[in-house]
Design a protein around this motif. Structure first.
Motif, short mmCIF file in Angstrom:
data_model
loop_
_atom_site.label_atom_id
_atom_site.label_comp_id
_atom_site.label_asym_id
_atom_site.label_seq_id
_atom_site.Cartn_x
_atom_site.Cartn_y
_atom_site.Cartn_z
N ALA A 68 0.83 -1.20 0.00
CA ALA A 68 0.00 0.00 0.00
C ALA A 68 0.86 1.25 0.00
CB ALA A 68 -0.92 -0.01 1.21
N PHE A 69 0.49 2.23 -0.80
CA PHE A 69 1.21 3.49 -0.82
C PHE A 69 0.29 4.59 -1.33
CE2 PHE A 69 2.04 1.17 -4.74
CZ PHE A 69 1.74 2.09 -5.72
N VAL A 76 0.36 20.34 -5.88
CA VAL A 76 -0.69 21.24 -5.40
C VAL A 76 -1.52 20.58 -4.30
CG1 VAL A 76 -0.82 22.57 -7.52
CG2 VAL A 76 -2.26 20.55 -7.27
N GLY A 77 -1.04 19.45 -3.77
CA GLY A 77 -1.69 18.83 -2.63
C GLY A 77 -2.74 17.80 -2.92
N ARG A 78 -2.97 17.48 -4.20
CA ARG A 78 -3.97 16.46 -4.52
C ARG A 78 -3.43 15.07 -4.21
NH1 ARG A 78 -5.09 19.24 -10.26
NH2 ARG A 78 -2.89 18.66 -10.37
N THR A 79 -4.28 14.23 -3.66
CA THR A 79 -3.86 12.87 -3.31
C THR A 79 -3.67 12.01 -4.55
OG1 THR A 79 -4.99 12.98 -1.17
CG2 THR A 79 -4.50 10.79 -2.04
N ILE A 80 -2.61 11.24 -4.55
CA ILE A 80 -2.36 10.25 -5.60
C ILE A 80 -2.42 8.90 -4.91
CG2 ILE A 80 -0.76 9.40 -7.35
CD1 ILE A 80 0.49 12.19 -7.41
N ALA A 81 -3.54 8.20 -5.08
CA ALA A 81 -3.75 6.92 -4.41
C ALA A 81 -3.23 5.77 -5.26
CB ALA A 81 -5.23 6.73 -4.12
N GLN A 82 -3.12 4.61 -4.65
CA GLN A 82 -2.63 3.45 -5.37
C GLN A 82 -3.52 3.13 -6.57
OE1 GLN A 82 -1.75 0.22 -2.77
NE2 GLN A 82 -0.90 -1.08 -4.37
N ALA A 83 -4.82 3.36 -6.43
CA ALA A 83 -5.76 3.09 -7.53
C ALA A 83 -5.45 3.94 -8.76
CB ALA A 83 -7.19 3.32 -7.06
N ASP A 84 -4.83 5.11 -8.57
CA ASP A 84 -4.51 5.99 -9.69
C ASP A 84 -3.41 5.41 -10.58
OD1 ASP A 84 -6.36 7.97 -8.90
OD2 ASP A 84 -4.93 8.75 -7.43
N PHE A 85 -2.73 4.37 -10.13
CA PHE A 85 -1.67 3.76 -10.92
C PHE A 85 -2.20 2.67 -11.85
CE2 PHE A 85 0.50 5.82 -7.53
CZ PHE A 85 1.76 6.13 -8.00
N ARG A 86 -3.46 2.33 -11.71
CA ARG A 86 -4.02 1.24 -12.52
C ARG A 86 -4.19 1.66 -13.98
NH1 ARG A 86 -5.54 -3.09 -9.80
NH2 ARG A 86 -5.82 -2.94 -7.53
N ILE A 103 14.93 2.51 -10.71
CA ILE A 103 13.73 2.92 -11.43
C ILE A 103 12.78 1.72 -11.37
CG2 ILE A 103 12.73 3.64 -13.64
CD1 ILE A 103 15.52 4.75 -14.36
N TYR A 104 11.68 1.86 -10.66
CA TYR A 104 10.75 0.75 -10.48
C TYR A 104 9.74 0.73 -11.63
CZ TYR A 104 12.54 0.95 -5.70
OH TYR A 104 13.36 0.98 -4.60
N PHE A 105 9.35 -0.48 -12.04
CA PHE A 105 8.35 -0.65 -13.08
C PHE A 105 7.07 -1.17 -12.43
CE2 PHE A 105 12.23 -2.06 -15.74
CZ PHE A 105 12.60 -0.74 -15.97
N LEU A 106 6.06 -0.32 -12.37
CA LEU A 106 4.76 -0.73 -11.83
C LEU A 106 3.86 -1.14 -12.98
CD1 LEU A 106 5.93 0.69 -9.34
CD2 LEU A 106 3.65 1.60 -8.89
N ALA A 107 3.36 -2.37 -12.91
CA ALA A 107 2.46 -2.88 -13.94
C ALA A 107 1.09 -2.21 -13.84
CB ALA A 107 2.34 -4.40 -13.80
N PRO A 108 0.25 -2.37 -14.86
CA PRO A 108 -1.09 -1.76 -14.82
C PRO A 108 -1.96 -2.20 -13.65
CG PRO A 108 -0.51 -2.32 -17.07
CD PRO A 108 0.55 -2.93 -16.20
N ASP A 109 -1.60 -3.32 -13.00
CA ASP A 109 -2.36 -3.74 -11.82
C ASP A 109 -1.72 -3.24 -10.53
OD1 ASP A 109 -0.10 -5.30 -11.64
OD2 ASP A 109 -1.13 -7.23 -11.72
#
Length: 205
Positions: free
Chosen positions: A20-21, A27-37, A172-178
């Motif tokens: 979880a991250f 500008v202070g907007r949250t970037i949740a884990q779901a936004d990486f999908r 450099i990390y590679f995050l998959a679409p999931d």
């Protein structure tokens, strides 16, 4: 300003990474884990004012994401500024404030928050929307650096430096679409190598 940042951590195994991250943008907007999908993310943790590995990794990430998008692979580059002072180090609002207080001279830690935010925004502007620049609260960044096994060690100033240096890992990390961590590259690998690895991972998913 912190001194030059080094890299010197042992690369972890893929199975050790992720979890979880959450972050926030400039500008202070949250970037949740779901936004990486839904797309591949090239993710790098560092310091907006870094003069060592970060300026090497960032343009490579941006270029690789560009090349992937041009060939139809949804991808983006993201940089997370982890410049949170260690416990016991005060964060000052303006350069020189540390020296003015307690009679210090020339050895301020360089954690000016206004300078840091300005550096983050300048970094985002320099890449004209092609690089997401994020940070987070101390809790968010602590959780993320644990999840991604990011090393960061504050060390005393080296000769000629006014602020302490920070040794930090430079993967450099590679995050998959999931959102799982599918792999990583070293910051000094070529764009061709990074792109090739990501394409191979994309074909496997």
């Amino acid at each position: 300003m912190p001194g030059g940042h080094d890299h010197g951590a042992v690369a972890p195994g893929i199975a050790q990474l992720g979890g979880a991250f959450a972050f926030s943008d400039t500008v202070g907007r949250t970037i949740a884990q779901a936004d990486f999908r839904g797309r591949w993310t090239l993710l790098f943790f560092g310091y907006s004012r870094c003069r060592a590995s970060c300026p090497i990794a960032i343009p490579k990430m941006v270029r690789t994401a560009d090349l992937l998008r041009q060939s139809g692979v949804a991808a983006r580059a993201m940089f997370v500024d982890i410049d949170v002072p260690p416990l016991g180090v005060m964060r000052f609002r303006r350069p020189g404030a540390a020296a003015a207080m307690a009679g210090h001279s020339g050895h301020a830690h360089g954690h000016g928050e206004l300078d840091r935010v300005a550096a983050m925004r300048a970094l985002a502007k320099a890449y004209d929307g092609k690089l997401i620049v994020a940070t987070g609260t101390r809790a968010q960044l602590s959780a993320a650096t644990r999840a991604f096994a990011v090393a960061r060690e504050h060390i005393p100033p080296r000769p000629g430096e006014l602020g302490h240096s920070i040794n930090h890992s430079s993967l450099i990390y590679f995050l998959a679409p999931d959102t799982r961590v599918a792999g990583y590259a070293m910051h000094d690998q070529s764009v061709a190598d990074i792109e090739r690895t990501l394409r191979q991972l994309a074909r496997m998913t």
